[in-house]
Motif scaffolding. Structure first.
Motif, PDB file in Angstrom:
ATOM      1  N   VAL A  11      11.037   1.230  -0.575  1.00  0.00           N
ATOM      2  CA  VAL A  11      11.647   0.278   0.357  1.00  0.00           C
ATOM      3  C   VAL A  11      10.990   0.394   1.735  1.00  0.00           C
ATOM      4  CG1 VAL A  11      13.787  -0.283   1.586  1.00  0.00           C
ATOM      5  CG2 VAL A  11      13.832   0.119  -0.876  1.00  0.00           C
ATOM      6  N   ALA A  12      10.680   1.624   2.148  1.00  0.00           N
ATOM      7  CA  ALA A  12      10.000   1.821   3.438  1.00  0.00           C
ATOM      8  C   ALA A  12       8.616   1.182   3.422  1.00  0.00           C
ATOM      9  CB  ALA A  12       9.899   3.316   3.754  1.00  0.00           C
ATOM     10  N   PHE A  13       7.924   1.250   2.278  1.00  0.00           N
ATOM     11  CA  PHE A  13       6.618   0.596   2.170  1.00  0.00           C
ATOM     12  C   PHE A  13       6.756  -0.916   2.315  1.00  0.00           C
ATOM     13  CE2 PHE A  13       4.420   4.350   0.439  1.00  0.00           C
ATOM     14  CZ  PHE A  13       3.212   4.208   1.097  1.00  0.00           C
ATOM     15  N   ALA A  58      -5.778   1.662   0.575  1.00  0.00           N
ATOM     16  CA  ALA A  58      -4.411   2.096   0.877  1.00  0.00           C
ATOM     17  C   ALA A  58      -3.403   1.358  -0.008  1.00  0.00           C
ATOM     18  CB  ALA A  58      -4.097   1.864   2.350  1.00  0.00           C
ATOM     19  N   ALA A  59      -3.645   0.076  -0.233  1.00  0.00           N
ATOM     20  CA  ALA A  59      -2.760  -0.686  -1.120  1.00  0.00           C
ATOM     21  C   ALA A  59      -2.864  -0.151  -2.546  1.00  0.00           C
ATOM     22  CB  ALA A  59      -3.123  -2.170  -1.077  1.00  0.00           C
ATOM     23  N   TYR A  60      -4.078   0.141  -2.994  1.00  0.00           N
ATOM     24  CA  TYR A  60      -4.285   0.692  -4.334  1.00  0.00           C
ATOM     25  C   TYR A  60      -3.588   2.044  -4.473  1.00  0.00           C
ATOM     26  CZ  TYR A  60      -6.775   2.019  -8.596  1.00  0.00           C
ATOM     27  OH  TYR A  60      -7.080   2.411  -9.869  1.00  0.00           O
ATOM     28  N   ALA A  61      -3.695   2.889  -3.441  1.00  0.00           N
ATOM     29  CA  ALA A  61      -3.031   4.197  -3.464  1.00  0.00           C
ATOM     30  C   ALA A  61      -1.516   4.041  -3.517  1.00  0.00           C
ATOM     31  CB  ALA A  61      -3.437   5.007  -2.236  1.00  0.00           C
ATOM     32  N   THR A  62      -0.990   3.016  -2.864  1.00  0.00           N
ATOM     33  CA  THR A  62       0.444   2.748  -2.921  1.00  0.00           C
ATOM     34  C   THR A  62       0.878   2.482  -4.358  1.00  0.00           C
ATOM     35  OG1 THR A  62       0.432   1.832  -0.694  1.00  0.00           O
ATOM     36  CG2 THR A  62       2.294   1.239  -2.087  1.00  0.00           C
ATOM     37  N   GLY A  63       0.093   1.705  -5.068  1.00  0.00           N
ATOM     38  CA  GLY A  63       0.418   1.393  -6.456  1.00  0.00           C
ATOM     39  C   GLY A  63       0.336   2.588  -7.372  1.00  0.00           C
ATOM     40  N   ARG A  64      -0.556   3.510  -7.075  1.00  0.00           N
ATOM     41  CA  ARG A  64      -0.728   4.693  -7.909  1.00  0.00           C
ATOM     42  C   ARG A  64       0.213   5.822  -7.510  1.00  0.00           C
ATOM     43  NH1 ARG A  64      -3.486   3.598 -12.231  1.00  0.00           N
ATOM     44  NH2 ARG A  64      -4.740   5.458 -12.260  1.00  0.00           N
ATOM     45  N   GLY A  65       0.948   5.647  -6.421  1.00  0.00           N
ATOM     46  CA  GLY A  65       1.809   6.718  -5.934  1.00  0.00           C
ATOM     47  C   GLY A  65       0.986   7.856  -5.359  1.00  0.00           C
ATOM     48  N   ALA A  66      -0.232   7.540  -4.905  1.00  0.00           N
ATOM     49  CA  ALA A  66      -1.152   8.566  -4.426  1.00  0.00           C
ATOM     50  C   ALA A  66      -1.257   8.580  -2.906  1.00  0.00           C
ATOM     51  CB  ALA A  66      -2.529   8.340  -5.032  1.00  0.00           C
ATOM     52  N   HIS A  67      -0.341   7.903  -2.231  1.00  0.00           N
ATOM     53  CA  HIS A  67      -0.370   7.914  -0.777  1.00  0.00           C
ATOM     54  C   HIS A  67      -0.012   9.307  -0.264  1.00  0.00           C
ATOM     55  CE1 HIS A  67       3.955   7.690  -1.169  1.00  0.00           C
ATOM     56  NE2 HIS A  67       3.759   6.707  -2.013  1.00  0.00           N
ATOM     57  N   SER A 120      -7.668  -8.621   6.807  1.00  0.00           N
ATOM     58  CA  SER A 120      -7.474  -7.460   5.925  1.00  0.00           C
ATOM     59  C   SER A 120      -6.065  -6.882   6.060  1.00  0.00           C
ATOM     60  CB  SER A 120      -8.518  -6.385   6.229  1.00  0.00           C
ATOM     61  OG  SER A 120      -8.396  -5.932   7.559  1.00  0.00           O
ATOM     62  N   LEU A 121      -5.459  -7.018   7.223  1.00  0.00           N
ATOM     63  CA  LEU A 121      -4.107  -6.487   7.432  1.00  0.00           C
ATOM     64  C   LEU A 121      -3.055  -7.212   6.591  1.00  0.00           C
ATOM     65  CD1 LEU A 121      -4.372  -5.921  11.270  1.00  0.00           C
ATOM     66  CD2 LEU A 121      -4.134  -4.143   9.534  1.00  0.00           C
ATOM     67  N   PRO A 122      -2.897  -8.540   6.711  1.00  0.00           N
ATOM     68  CA  PRO A 122      -1.879  -9.194   5.889  1.00  0.00           C
ATOM     69  C   PRO A 122      -2.211  -9.171   4.389  1.00  0.00           C
ATOM     70  CG  PRO A 122      -3.005 -10.810   7.264  1.00  0.00           C
ATOM     71  CD  PRO A 122      -3.475  -9.467   7.689  1.00  0.00           C
ATOM     72  N   VAL A 123      -3.491  -9.211   4.038  1.00  0.00           N
ATOM     73  CA  VAL A 123      -3.852  -9.151   2.615  1.00  0.00           C
ATOM     74  C   VAL A 123      -3.431  -7.806   2.031  1.00  0.00           C
ATOM     75  CG1 VAL A 123      -5.801  -9.045   1.006  1.00  0.00           C
ATOM     76  CG2 VAL A 123      -5.714 -10.851   2.728  1.00  0.00           C
ATOM     77  N   SER A 124      -3.780  -6.721   2.701  1.00  0.00           N
ATOM     78  CA  SER A 124      -3.383  -5.402   2.193  1.00  0.00           C
ATOM     79  C   SER A 124      -1.869  -5.232   2.252  1.00  0.00           C
ATOM     80  CB  SER A 124      -4.081  -4.288   2.956  1.00  0.00           C
ATOM     81  OG  SER A 124      -3.654  -4.249   4.293  1.00  0.00           O
ATOM     82  N   GLY A 125      -1.221  -5.808   3.249  1.00  0.00           N
ATOM     83  CA  GLY A 125       0.237  -5.749   3.329  1.00  0.00           C
ATOM     84  C   GLY A 125       0.894  -6.439   2.145  1.00  0.00           C
ATOM     85  N   GLY A 126       0.383  -7.607   1.785  1.00  0.00           N
ATOM     86  CA  GLY A 126       0.919  -8.309   0.618  1.00  0.00           C
ATOM     87  C   GLY A 126       0.728  -7.510  -0.666  1.00  0.00           C
ATOM     88  N   LEU A 127      -0.433  -6.887  -0.794  1.00  0.00           N
ATOM     89  CA  LEU A 127      -0.690  -6.054  -1.981  1.00  0.00           C
ATOM     90  C   LEU A 127       0.214  -4.826  -1.990  1.00  0.00           C
ATOM     91  CD1 LEU A 127      -4.576  -6.314  -2.037  1.00  0.00           C
ATOM     92  CD2 LEU A 127      -3.012  -7.214  -3.771  1.00  0.00           C
ATOM     93  N   MET A 128       0.439  -4.219  -0.824  1.00  0.00           N
ATOM     94  CA  MET A 128       1.339  -3.063  -0.750  1.00  0.00           C
ATOM     95  C   MET A 128       2.765  -3.441  -1.136  1.00  0.00           C
ATOM     96  SD  MET A 128       0.398  -0.790   2.538  1.00  0.00           S
ATOM     97  CE  MET A 128      -1.175   0.004   2.720  1.00  0.00           C
TER      98      MET A 128
END
Length: 170
Positions: free
Chosen positions: A93-95, A60-69, A132-140
């Motif tokens: 900003v919402a992310f 999900a974090a990777y998809a956020t970076g690619r704009g593929a969410h 996994s939650l805070p790690v993915s949150g930081g990446l997002m």
């Protein structure tokens, strides 16, 4: 910023691919041990469960970076190029808000609560799973800020060529 994004993409993409490969290998072993050896492995079930949690959140974090969410483009398609740019900035900003409040803040509460618990079979601390939650949150958040920076410079990854040309005044 491009080097940071490329490095983050490479590291996270490689991690997700490696994790997927490992999960497939564990799944093959689980099926083999259950049907060929008639001795199902209980460890594999926990590995798969917790591995899928980590992989989906990192993905999900990777998809956020690619704009593929996942998104609904009905409103976005009706907007003028400047409106699309503003909407994309609002999404970034919402992310940041979602990842900061729900994933990092809420995830750390979960990590603290789960610190006193262990998994049933492998006896690993459940806080490792909840981490996994805070790690993915930081990446997002990192990806959302990179996306916002790209938008401020007029560069976007997911706008079609026509919209980008209109934004550049061509």
């Amino acid at each position: 910023m491009d080097r940071l994004r490329r490095g983050l993409d490479l590291a996270l993409g490689s991690l997700c691919c490696g994790l997927l490969l490992a999960l497939v290998a564990v799944l093959v072993w689980q099926v083999f041990s259950r049907y060929a050896l008639n001795a199902p492995s209980s460890v594999t079930e926990e590995i798969l469960r917790y591995g899928v949690i980590w992989m989906s959140l990192l993905g999900a974090a990777y998809a956020t970076g690619r704009g593929a969410h996942m998104s609904v483009d009905m409103l976005r398609d009706r907007l003028a190029p400047r409106g699309r740019l503003r909407l994309d900035a609002l999404v970034a900003v919402a992310f940041v808000a979602f990842a900061g409040i729900v994933l990092i803040w809420g995830g750390m509460k979960g990590v603290n609560i789960a610190a006193r618990q262990t998994s049933a079979v492998m006896r690993i601390p459940m806080s490792w799973v909840y981490l996994s939650l805070p790690v993915s949150g930081g990446l997002m958040i990192a990806y959302a800020l990179l996306n916002l920076g790209d938008l401020m410079r007029g560069r976007t990854r997911h706008l079609d060529a026509e919209t980008q040309a209109e934004m550049m005044g061509e």
